[in-house]
Design a protein around this motif. Sequence first.
Motif, PDB file in Angstrom:
ATOM      1  N   THR A   4     -33.277 -13.751 -66.364  1.00 27.40           N
ATOM      2  CA  THR A   4     -32.456 -12.606 -66.771  1.00 27.40           C
ATOM      3  C   THR A   4     -32.016 -12.837 -68.211  1.00 27.40           C
ATOM      4  OG1 THR A   4     -30.434 -13.667 -65.999  1.00 27.40           O
ATOM      5  CG2 THR A   4     -31.498 -12.153 -64.467  1.00 27.40           C
ATOM      6  N   TYR A   5     -31.635 -11.762 -68.896  1.00 27.67           N
ATOM      7  CA  TYR A   5     -31.051 -11.893 -70.229  1.00 27.67           C
ATOM      8  C   TYR A   5     -30.129 -10.700 -70.471  1.00 27.67           C
ATOM      9  CZ  TYR A   5     -34.291  -8.352 -72.139  1.00 27.67           C
ATOM     10  OH  TYR A   5     -34.975  -7.195 -72.399  1.00 27.67           O
TER      11      TYR A   5
ATOM     12  N   ILE B  92     -27.424  -6.483 -68.185  1.00 24.01           N
ATOM     13  CA  ILE B  92     -28.291  -7.605 -67.779  1.00 24.01           C
ATOM     14  C   ILE B  92     -29.622  -7.029 -67.305  1.00 24.01           C
ATOM     15  CG2 ILE B  92     -28.594  -9.538 -66.171  1.00 24.01           C
ATOM     16  CD1 ILE B  92     -25.520  -9.666 -65.971  1.00 24.01           C
ATOM     17  N   LEU B  93     -30.696  -7.551 -67.843  1.00 28.96           N
ATOM     18  CA  LEU B  93     -32.039  -7.158 -67.400  1.00 28.96           C
ATOM     19  C   LEU B  93     -32.807  -8.416 -67.019  1.00 28.96           C
ATOM     20  CD1 LEU B  93     -33.007  -4.591 -70.206  1.00 28.96           C
ATOM     21  CD2 LEU B  93     -32.039  -4.086 -67.950  1.00 28.96           C
ATOM     22  N   GLY B  94     -33.836  -8.270 -66.227  1.00 28.70           N
ATOM     23  CA  GLY B  94     -34.616  -9.460 -65.899  1.00 28.70           C
ATOM     24  C   GLY B  94     -35.710  -9.199 -64.895  1.00 28.70           C
ATOM     25  N   GLN B  95     -36.233 -10.277 -64.371  1.00 24.53           N
ATOM     26  CA  GLN B  95     -37.356 -10.210 -63.450  1.00 24.53           C
ATOM     27  C   GLN B  95     -37.154 -11.239 -62.343  1.00 24.53           C
ATOM     28  OE1 GLN B  95     -41.293  -8.935 -65.327  1.00 24.53           O
ATOM     29  NE2 GLN B  95     -41.626 -11.064 -64.834  1.00 24.53           N
TER      30      GLN B  95
ATOM     31  N   ILE C 148     -34.898  -6.432 -62.536  1.00 30.50           N
ATOM     32  CA  ILE C 148     -33.451  -6.518 -62.321  1.00 30.50           C
ATOM     33  C   ILE C 148     -32.763  -5.692 -63.405  1.00 30.50           C
ATOM     34  CG2 ILE C 148     -31.451  -8.062 -62.297  1.00 30.50           C
ATOM     35  CD1 ILE C 148     -33.477 -10.368 -61.693  1.00 30.50           C
ATOM     36  N   LEU C 149     -31.866  -4.793 -63.005  1.00 31.63           N
ATOM     37  CA  LEU C 149     -31.090  -3.999 -63.965  1.00 31.63           C
ATOM     38  C   LEU C 149     -29.622  -4.024 -63.556  1.00 31.63           C
ATOM     39  CD1 LEU C 149     -33.880  -2.205 -63.155  1.00 31.63           C
ATOM     40  CD2 LEU C 149     -33.070  -0.874 -65.094  1.00 31.63           C
ATOM     41  N   SER C 150     -28.750  -4.257 -64.535  1.00 32.55           N
ATOM     42  CA  SER C 150     -27.312  -4.181 -64.263  1.00 32.55           C
ATOM     43  C   SER C 150     -26.592  -3.663 -65.498  1.00 32.55           C
ATOM     44  CB  SER C 150     -26.793  -5.564 -63.863  1.00 32.55           C
ATOM     45  OG  SER C 150     -25.390  -5.537 -63.779  1.00 32.55           O
TER      46      SER C 150
END
Lengths: 426, 426
Positions: A102-103, A110-113, A389-391
């Motif tokens: 994530t980053y 926050i985005l990620g995989q 992943i999205l937040s």
Amino acid sequence: MKLINYNKNTNLIKLLKRNEEEQDDIRNAVLEIIKGVKKDGNSALLYYTKALDKCELTHLQVTEEEIQEAYDAVPESLLDIMREAAINIRSFHEKQLEKTWTYAPLPGVILGQHITPIERVGLYVPGGKANYPSTVLMDAIPALVAGVQSLVMVTPPGRDGKINPTILAAAKIAGVHEIYKLGGAQAIAALAYGSETIKPVNKIVGPGNIYVATAKKEVFGKVDIDMIAGPSEVLIIADENANPVYAAADLLSQAEHDELAMPILVTTSQVLGEQVIEEVYRQIEEDLNRKLIAKKSVDDFGFVFIVKNLDEAFSLSNEIAPEHLELLIENPMNSLEKVKNAGAIFMGPYTPEPLGDYFAGPNHTLPTSGTAKFSSPLGVYDYMKKSSILSYSQDALENVYEKIATFARSEGLDAHAKAVERRFEK
Amino acid sequence: MKLINYNKNTNLIKLLKRNEEEQDDIRNAVLEIIKGVKKDGNSALLYYTKALDKCELTHLQVTEEEIQEAYDAVPESLLDIMREAAINIRSFHEKQLEKTWTYAPLPGVILGQHITPIERVGLYVPGGKANYPSTVLMDAIPALVAGVQSLVMVTPPGRDGKINPTILAAAKIAGVHEIYKLGGAQAIAALAYGSETIKPVNKIVGPGNIYVATAKKEVFGKVDIDMIAGPSEVLIIADENANPVYAAADLLSQAEHDELAMPILVTTSQVLGEQVIEEVYRQIEEDLNRKLIAKKSVDDFGFVFIVKNLDEAFSLSNEIAPEHLELLIENPMNSLEKVKNAGAIFMGPYTPEPLGDYFAGPNHTLPTSGTAKFSSPLGVYDYMKKSSILSYSQDALENVYEKIATFARSEGLDAHAKAVERRFEK
């Protein structure tokens, strides 16, 4: 083996054509079998195994006792070699493991995989004359490195209801979880749709005959499949200093696989090209188990291309996109960037293809018949999948929600627009 | 919308069934079109475009002037939003880029993985009522991040021979290299086999109707394809503190896509479940462009599952493997490890699905209809492939060649054995 002075007008597509057209009668037979298995489960599986494999089974699953018995029947020296190969394969494939990341590109965002294994995977292993425990290791170990929870192997029984002991020993060494005595389209149908005793899987991998390949294509979508394997090839790029004995031996190690296998030499040296052709036929006349197969492959699909320079050699190789690419040239590692399309790249005179087939660690299940233009060696990545992943925080969404609403409305999707707008209604 | 008290005996497969059977007449029509395009190239393409799209074309390729004209016709405010979305999409996908790696497990041994872009990729973009420039950005940008040299877009023309201007503007913003006015199975055939004006591609991605999906499945093997997209879904896991207005709005943003779309709420709170159902129908009665579609989706495929606890909610969600998973729960990031199968995970009340559809950066082309069990969001990895790297020194090979020969002979492949042995003959 044909010697060809390559130039821009060489019609490669015509020259290298060996693909057979799909046959409707095979597809119809396969659809019938799939329908039967979906409808009647185990009884269809037993019926087709009797009809097609000439084997009357009482149970489909291979028992622990059968596996142990097979293991005990394999010479300890071969078991040792398979165990060492398994360690090398595991060690290489562990390098392919990806982790969830994530980053935060912006405050409140926050985005990620998220990366997870596929839960249940089916592995097809051919039976009969094709008895390849190395393929069991190559196909199974990356799945287990990925973290697949249920790795299910299917392989057709002989008429005596038995499975080749080295196949079972390799499955035990790799750590396969369940094994069923099933082959052909009925095995693929059982993996895709399940039966009373077999839970359906999420993905099916492994090579097979035309019935297996056709069945895999049919169930694709219900489950994932690996690339359909076609006839295979080796392409050797050699300069004038290459050893013709090594080149000829490596071409033959490919040729003995299959009458449709394609052994190709691309060289800057006409002299070497002629030496290799002579040497190939000399080695064929020596004692080879599979002499007739190798000879037919060499006669029908063996080529020596003479090129002007190494750049042209790489350009031709990239066009063919060989399953195996051997570089018998000076400082091969310096030419890595010139390779665009190849399944595996074997560097220098002491890296012959069989080293990769059996032992070094990288996978030997490779894209064949030019599919290296768009696909990769079997790997851990084939047994895993990703979730984005999205937040967003309230502030972060508030900064952009009107743009999202405008974009959504431009596509006529106003429930999309309202979903963001309702968060900020007064 | 059906409220269901979930338990172990709930028959999910029956409940959630919406897949249509494949139709043989469609497959036959598609095979006919593919055959026509393979045989007659451009003239077949023009013929089918006239017959099926009711459009008489004089040229297939969209010109620079047509692209510029379309770009100028789109409001600057929308172009700005698309450009900002493109930056976010590019930035996220750059994190997915993998680099070539090598390592030395032993003295004299180098192993690794060479990573290269697919050279030429086709991108199918639907036409007609479905006008989704966001999909052009989502499908094209990862390809360009990967380094694809030729990204070729095809999309069906209207009867006037024109293409929706926002589609062309999105293609220009993304950086697509070539655009052709072609739709349906004929477009897929042209991408796979080429014509006088279209060079064949190595891979085809993008959504389409049943003819496009069937054609993609038929050409799979000749080229690679992405997963065949089925009807889509959102699954919201909500606890008793979730906002029913947000949940209902997000369910409807999925429902408006398609009468077969599946909006699902899984909640620990029966009270919330009932509130959401009421709110969904209240919001439908408000002014929605696509009210009838949304209502049919909600009526036929809308579900509220009441579960005992969050663990059961995640277990149910993993079984369904939704395309979109929204977590309207406390500290959603802490539950990441419980997610096994999902296309994208939207965390918390300010991360609604449309944020991901249009703007945040992660891809909106996601595995639908439960295929998240074995596939991933569209990504840079879909536009790249790998080649294994192997390099052994003479000493390194000498240490192991006898084992390789033994393993090869156990499989009956003695030309493989000889290829290593010849290197060390005296």
